[in-house]
Enzyme design. Structure first.
Site, PDB file in Angstrom:
ATOM      1  N   LYS A   1     -14.513 -14.679   3.571  1.00 28.63           N
ATOM      2  CA  LYS A   1     -14.531 -13.293   3.086  1.00 28.63           C
ATOM      3  C   LYS A   1     -14.854 -13.343   1.587  1.00 28.63           C
ATOM      4  O   LYS A   1     -13.994 -13.666   0.772  1.00 28.63           O
ATOM      5  CB  LYS A   1     -13.167 -12.667   3.381  1.00 28.63           C
ATOM      6  CG  LYS A   1     -12.695 -11.579   2.442  1.00 28.63           C
ATOM      7  CD  LYS A   1     -13.474 -10.293   2.576  1.00 28.63           C
ATOM      8  CE  LYS A   1     -12.968  -9.309   1.546  1.00 28.63           C
ATOM      9  NZ  LYS A   1     -13.726  -9.382   0.265  1.00 28.63           N
TER      10      LYS A   1
ATOM     11  N   GLY B   1      -7.646 -16.018  -6.094  1.00 27.22           N
ATOM     12  CA  GLY B   1      -7.718 -14.647  -6.588  1.00 27.22           C
ATOM     13  C   GLY B   1      -6.458 -14.292  -7.345  1.00 27.22           C
ATOM     14  O   GLY B   1      -5.761 -15.170  -7.873  1.00 27.22           O
TER      15      GLY B   1
ATOM     16  N   GLY C   1      -2.373 -12.480  -3.575  1.00 29.77           N
ATOM     17  CA  GLY C   1      -1.696 -13.652  -3.016  1.00 29.77           C
ATOM     18  C   GLY C   1      -0.359 -13.273  -2.382  1.00 29.77           C
ATOM     19  O   GLY C   1      -0.008 -13.740  -1.289  1.00 29.77           O
TER      20      GLY C   1
ATOM     21  N   GLU D   1      -4.497 -20.115  -4.793  1.00 28.96           N
ATOM     22  CA  GLU D   1      -4.906 -20.509  -6.159  1.00 28.96           C
ATOM     23  C   GLU D   1      -4.974 -19.212  -6.944  1.00 28.96           C
ATOM     24  O   GLU D   1      -5.890 -18.407  -6.732  1.00 28.96           O
ATOM     25  CB  GLU D   1      -6.293 -21.159  -6.140  1.00 28.96           C
ATOM     26  CG  GLU D   1      -6.387 -22.432  -5.326  1.00 28.96           C
ATOM     27  CD  GLU D   1      -5.897 -23.645  -6.082  1.00 28.96           C
ATOM     28  OE1 GLU D   1      -5.646 -23.531  -7.292  1.00 28.96           O
ATOM     29  OE2 GLU D   1      -5.747 -24.692  -5.440  1.00 28.96           O
TER      30      GLU D   1
ATOM     31  N   CYS E   1     -10.235 -18.907 -14.259  1.00 28.68           N
ATOM     32  CA  CYS E   1      -8.794 -18.975 -13.971  1.00 28.68           C
ATOM     33  C   CYS E   1      -8.071 -19.877 -14.963  1.00 28.68           C
ATOM     34  O   CYS E   1      -6.957 -19.590 -15.366  1.00 28.68           O
ATOM     35  CB  CYS E   1      -8.570 -19.463 -12.548  1.00 28.68           C
ATOM     36  SG  CYS E   1      -9.318 -21.052 -12.221  1.00 28.68           S
TER      37      CYS E   1
ATOM     38  N   GLU F   1      -2.156 -11.990 -17.328  1.00 26.96           N
ATOM     39  CA  GLU F   1      -3.526 -12.494 -17.340  1.00 26.96           C
ATOM     40  C   GLU F   1      -4.487 -11.321 -17.587  1.00 26.96           C
ATOM     41  O   GLU F   1      -4.447 -10.324 -16.873  1.00 26.96           O
ATOM     42  CB  GLU F   1      -3.839 -13.135 -15.986  1.00 26.96           C
ATOM     43  CG  GLU F   1      -5.211 -13.759 -15.948  1.00 26.96           C
ATOM     44  CD  GLU F   1      -5.566 -14.290 -14.563  1.00 26.96           C
ATOM     45  OE1 GLU F   1      -5.311 -13.591 -13.571  1.00 26.96           O
ATOM     46  OE2 GLU F   1      -6.118 -15.401 -14.492  1.00 26.96           O
TER      47      GLU F   1
HETATM   48  P1  NAD Z   1      -8.526 -10.341  -6.227  1.00 30.37           P
HETATM   49  O1  NAD Z   1      -7.206 -10.838  -5.774  1.00 30.37           O
HETATM   50  O2  NAD Z   1      -8.673  -8.932  -6.588  1.00 30.37           O
HETATM   51  O3  NAD Z   1      -9.625 -10.600  -5.109  1.00 30.37           O
HETATM   52  C1  NAD Z   1      -9.835 -11.881  -4.567  1.00 30.37           C
HETATM   53  C2  NAD Z   1     -10.274 -11.730  -3.125  1.00 30.37           C
HETATM   54  O4  NAD Z   1      -9.206 -11.149  -2.395  1.00 30.37           O
HETATM   55  C3  NAD Z   1     -11.489 -10.822  -2.926  1.00 30.37           C
HETATM   56  O5  NAD Z   1     -12.328 -11.384  -1.942  1.00 30.37           O
HETATM   57  C4  NAD Z   1     -10.862  -9.539  -2.420  1.00 30.37           C
HETATM   58  O6  NAD Z   1     -11.719  -8.791  -1.605  1.00 30.37           O
HETATM   59  C5  NAD Z   1      -9.700 -10.077  -1.617  1.00 30.37           C
HETATM   60  N1  NAD Z   1      -8.623  -9.099  -1.402  1.00 30.37           N
HETATM   61  C6  NAD Z   1      -8.273  -8.071  -2.204  1.00 30.37           C
HETATM   62  N2  NAD Z   1      -7.249  -7.374  -1.640  1.00 30.37           N
HETATM   63  C7  NAD Z   1      -6.954  -7.988  -0.471  1.00 30.37           C
HETATM   64  C8  NAD Z   1      -5.998  -7.748   0.556  1.00 30.37           C
HETATM   65  N3  NAD Z   1      -5.155  -6.735   0.505  1.00 30.37           N
HETATM   66  N4  NAD Z   1      -5.983  -8.590   1.608  1.00 30.37           N
HETATM   67  C9  NAD Z   1      -6.820  -9.643   1.679  1.00 30.37           C
HETATM   68  N5  NAD Z   1      -7.761  -9.898   0.749  1.00 30.37           N
HETATM   69  C10 NAD Z   1      -7.828  -9.090  -0.312  1.00 30.37           C
HETATM   70  O7  NAD Z   1      -8.970 -11.319  -7.395  1.00 30.37           O
HETATM   71  P2  NAD Z   1     -10.315 -11.252  -8.272  1.00 30.37           P
HETATM   72  O8  NAD Z   1     -10.163 -10.154  -9.246  1.00 30.37           O
HETATM   73  O9  NAD Z   1     -11.511 -11.267  -7.374  1.00 30.37           O
HETATM   74  O10 NAD Z   1     -10.290 -12.664  -8.967  1.00 30.37           O
HETATM   75  C11 NAD Z   1      -9.700 -12.866 -10.189  1.00 30.37           C
HETATM   76  C12 NAD Z   1      -8.398 -13.613 -10.036  1.00 30.37           C
HETATM   77  O11 NAD Z   1      -8.644 -14.869  -9.402  1.00 30.37           O
HETATM   78  C13 NAD Z   1      -7.758 -13.937 -11.348  1.00 30.37           C
HETATM   79  O12 NAD Z   1      -6.384 -13.719 -11.256  1.00 30.37           O
HETATM   80  C14 NAD Z   1      -8.048 -15.430 -11.511  1.00 30.37           C
HETATM   81  O13 NAD Z   1      -7.191 -16.124 -12.353  1.00 30.37           O
HETATM   82  C15 NAD Z   1      -7.959 -15.906 -10.119  1.00 30.37           C
HETATM   83  N6  NAD Z   1      -8.655 -17.186  -9.971  1.00 30.37           N
HETATM   84  C16 NAD Z   1      -7.894 -18.321  -9.749  1.00 30.37           C
HETATM   85  C17 NAD Z   1      -8.508 -19.567  -9.625  1.00 30.37           C
HETATM   86  C18 NAD Z   1      -7.704 -20.818  -9.354  1.00 30.37           C
HETATM   87  O14 NAD Z   1      -8.286 -21.842  -8.991  1.00 30.37           O
HETATM   88  N7  NAD Z   1      -6.394 -20.800  -9.521  1.00 30.37           N
HETATM   89  C19 NAD Z   1      -9.897 -19.653  -9.728  1.00 30.37           C
HETATM   90  C20 NAD Z   1     -10.635 -18.478  -9.975  1.00 30.37           C
HETATM   91  C21 NAD Z   1      -9.987 -17.254 -10.082  1.00 30.37           C
END
Ligand code: NAD
Length: 494
Positions: A188, A241, A246, A264, A299, A398
């Protein structure tokens, strides 16, 4: 790299994107599509299928069927390796197209995207292709007439949810080990960065991955992501994300089949500069790049700069000087050091954090505003805020934008206390010439990755994972394979 080759691709039309299920392109079951706006100019780039719950269920059913009839897991390891290797070759052969498409979708500067996206994804897929026939079961040291065998089996159907900042790199961190271990995967992508990842999935099919072994469904997280999280037929959920999402995934798992969930998440990583750093100019340069590259949408970004009080003012001035030399603008120009913020929403959020920081007593030392608005794109100046207290919002939350908060410290203990004062624990760094101090800081700072006299750049041979609310489990390295394996004991009376 040649700018003219990038320019030749910058205005290419992008076909509307559909899901990839069972080896076929399929539209959303109700025909709905989402507009894709480019962060480069705010204009519509194309549309992607706006998936429904039924679409996600179809993708999961297809992955389950592919797993159950062993059309992927049952192939000889050499055959699976060959297909994954071919996939990596195809990613490399299409690297420029993939990178440009991804940049038009998510705004990362092209210089970084080329390396961090197709380049890194191909390397990751190859790494796990090489590893797949080197994972063995074990024989336990049993006593008497019994044989204890420990089999390593694929888990089944893996659901992988990917963010928008590095879709190919992070996608490959999940897909490489999951597929190498013989699982089927449903992917996804993020709403605002699905185009290059969908193309990478297409290339997997071209490389010979059997239909159903890898399906991809685009759409809203709250609809198709939730359906994946709540599915009774997904065995493992791997996610990169935000913490908020999470948390939801853990709830979905609890409400459904208690699937394994690996997260992550975000960070608020401290970059700690001591006066005895071997090269303060280098430290300033790396500190600026460590927060401002990809407009801070990394991240592991070093978003908290902790500077020993005796060098604070000079060091901040040096970081600001480096940042001033980092050109913000057209992400498709090789001269650009800081590309676009991914979306207007994210940009507004970044600016809101700057306002909150100043309301809480921080001083904007540099930047703080939206720029290049005439382009229609989403650009923000690199921003440095000094006088940040450990309790301030900018030190605790963050931002995920080009915003650096700076705090001064006096002693080693002080630095460790401030570094550990958030709920996160993803990355960090210490700059010092004192070996004992370096080791004490590595031990003392609660984080998954700690750099010494550098920031970032850890390669695929080492794990990446957070502690605290930065997540659990690891991507990269052989340790990542553990998420995609079940241990099964066979206890045999002889
Ligand atoms: P996000 O959580 O908004 O979205 C991530 C994914 O989750 C997307 O595909 C989104 O469609 C999906 N999603 C959103 N709501 C959902 C739900 N209710 N159920 C299931 N899936 C859902 O995050 P973002 O804004 O896309 O990414 C940024 C975040 O990711 C930041 O917090 C960043 O630090 C983190 N990140 C972490 C790492 C790591 O390795 N630790 C790497 C890159 C980014």
């Amino acid at each position: 790299m040649d700018q003219s080759k990038i320019d030749a691709l910058r205005d290419q039309s992008v076909f509307p994107q559909s899901h990839l299920i069972d080896g076929k392109h399929v539209p959303a079951s109700d025909g709905a599509a989402m507009d894709v706006l480019s962060p480069l100019d705010g204009r519509m780039l194309t549309t992607v299928a706006k998936g429904t719950v039924a679409d996600m269920e179809a993708a999961i059913a297809s992955a389950r069927a592919a797993f159950d009839d062993r059309r992927w897991a049952g192939q000889p390891p050499a055959a699976r390796k060959k297909i994954l290797m071919k996939w990596a070759d195809l990613i490399e052969a299409n690297a420029l197209e993939l990178a440009v498409l991804g940049v038009r979708d998510n705004g990362t500067e092209i210089g970084m995207a080329i390396k961090a996206e197709p380049g890194s994804a191909a390397g990751t897929i190859r790494y796990y292709a090489e590893a797949l026939d080197k994972v063995y079961g074990e024989i336990a040291p049993t006593q008497g007439d019994v044989l204890g065998l420990i089999h390593k089996e694929p888990v089944g159907v893996v659901g992988a949810i990917i963010p928008w900042n590095f879709p190919l790199m992070i996608g490959a961190w999940k897909l490489g080990p999951a597929l190498a271990m013989g699982n089927s995967v449903v992917l996804k992508p993020a709403e605002t960065a699905s185009l290059s990842l969908m193309r990478m999935v297409e290339l997997a099919q071209e490389a010979g991955l059997p239909p159903g072994a890898l399906n991809a469904v685009t759409g809203e997280g709250a609809v198709v992501g939730e359906a994946m999280g709540l599915s009774m037929d997904v065995d493992v959920l791997v996610f990169t994300g935000s913490g908020g999402t999470g948390r939801r995934l853990m709830e979905y798992a609890a409400r459904s089949n208690m699937k394994r969930v690996y997260l992550e998440l975000g960070g608020k990583s401290p970059n700690i500069i001591f006066a005895d750093a071997p090269d303060l100019d280098e430290a300033a340069k790396v500190a600026a790049h460590g927060i401002f590259r990809n407009a801070g949408q990394v991240c592991v970004a070093g978003s908290r700069l902790l500077v020993e009080a005796s060098i604070h003012d000079d060091f901040v001035a040096q970081v600001a000087k480096v940042a001033q030399g980092m050109r913000v603008g057209d992400p498709l120009s090789l001269k650009t050091a800081i590309g676009a913020v991914n979306s207007e929403t994210q940009l507004r959020q970044n600016l809101g954090f700057v306002d909150t920081a100043t309301n809480e007593g921080g001083q904007v030392r540099m930047g703080g505003s939206r720029i290049l608005q005439e382009t229609g794109g989403y650009f923000m100046e690199p921003t440095i805020i000094t006088g940040v207290t450990p309790e301030a919002t900018i030190a605790q939350k963050e931002v995920f934008g080009p915003v650096l908060g700076v705090s001064a410290f006096d002693t080693d203990d002080d630095a460790i206390r401030i570094a550990n004062s958030t709920v996160y624990g993803l990355a960090g760094a210490v700059w010092t010439s004192n070996l004992s101090r370096a080791h004490r800081m590595v031990r003392g700072v609660r984080t998954g990755v700690m750099h010494v006299n550098t920031y970032g750049g850890a390669d695929g041979t080492v794990p990446l994972g957070g502690v605290g609310q930065s997540g659990n489990g690891h991507d990269k390295s052989l340790h990542a394979l553990e998420k995609y394996i079940n241990l099964k004991t066979a206890w045999i009376k002889l």
